[in-house]
Design a protein around this motif. Sequence first.
Motif, PDB file in Angstrom:
ATOM      1  N   PHE A 138       0.625  -1.167  -0.011  1.00 21.95           N
ATOM      2  CA  PHE A 138      -0.099   0.156  -0.085  1.00 21.95           C
ATOM      3  C   PHE A 138       0.949   1.215   0.234  1.00 21.95           C
ATOM      4  O   PHE A 138       0.556   2.223  -0.637  1.00 21.95           O
ATOM      5  N   VAL A 139       2.146   1.049   0.737  1.00 23.35           N
ATOM      6  CA  VAL A 139       2.743   2.327   0.734  1.00 23.35           C
ATOM      7  C   VAL A 139       3.568   2.721  -0.531  1.00 23.35           C
ATOM      8  O   VAL A 139       3.461   3.806  -0.980  1.00 23.35           O
ATOM      9  N   SER A 140       3.711   1.439  -1.232  1.00 19.97           N
ATOM     10  CA  SER A 140       4.499   1.750  -2.579  1.00 19.97           C
ATOM     11  C   SER A 140       3.356   2.277  -3.634  1.00 19.97           C
ATOM     12  O   SER A 140       3.629   3.111  -4.312  1.00 19.97           O
ATOM     13  N   TYR A 141       2.120   1.883  -3.374  1.00 25.63           N
ATOM     14  CA  TYR A 141       1.049   2.102  -4.168  1.00 25.63           C
ATOM     15  C   TYR A 141       0.964   3.701  -4.227  1.00 25.63           C
ATOM     16  O   TYR A 141       0.626   4.486  -4.931  1.00 25.63           O
ATOM     17  N   GLY A 142       1.058   4.001  -2.710  1.00 26.33           N
ATOM     18  CA  GLY A 142       0.813   5.591  -2.490  1.00 26.33           C
ATOM     19  C   GLY A 142       1.968   6.192  -3.181  1.00 26.33           C
ATOM     20  O   GLY A 142       1.504   7.531  -3.805  1.00 26.33           O
TER      21      GLY A 142
END
Length: 273
Positions: A138-142
């Motif tokens: 999720f952080v990478s998608y952010g």
Amino acid sequence: MDEAKWFYEIILITYGLSLVGYFLDFIQHNRKANNVAFWLLCMVWLLQTVFLLKESLVSKSFPVTTLYEGLSFYAWVLISFSLILTKFFRIQFIIFFTNLVGFLILLLYISTRAKEKMPVQGVKLVHEILIAHISLAFVSYGFFTVSFLFSLMYLVQYKFLKEKKGFRWVWRLGDLNRLDAFSFKAVTLGVPLLTISIILGVIWAYVANTEFYWFDLKTIGSILVLFVYIIYLLLRLRKGYPARAISVYNSAAFLFLLINFFLFSILSDFHLQ
């Protein structure tokens, strides 16, 4: 037992941060990131050395007699080689991928050993690996979302500058070079985080004895998303790259990310269990 679990977690977190630092140096030639990554890796090497010495004293033999003990020593060797390469040769490409393999091997060893030697705490550690896998994804998608927004701002700004018209607020979007640079930096942070997330997911499925599907749509989609953004970095690093074309590509990459996140998640069998 609980202290051993925290010991493993510290090693993995420190190694993961070091991996991100080496990737930043590999892509951006960032010496500050390289120095931070080097000292973090020194901490991992020291902790691994202490662990190996402790195991040698307890078992009265060097811990390489079994497959999983050999993995621990193998990871230590790779970390040692990486430190030597960083200090004396500074070959960023080899350093990063050496650490990537070392992290994979060390993660496999720690997660397997924790589950075998510490049944209760080991299960907790394996569960935390799953949480870390999802969280890092999720952080990478952010970061990829932020990169897309910068690329979108670049395209809008480029259009109005070319047509020499637009509303007053449009001119506040920012300089084209800065927008392109910010978009690039966001992807540079997102790629290593997604890489670590995928590694954590694979190791979790293996250690948790979960039926893992390499041909699951979400699994394939996540790997493809990673390669799509790696291609972005390669295009962006090429000399004389057309910034507008790169921004268009980045926007298309984000569209594929959304397809993977929503559609592939619905069609996935493994990720809905």
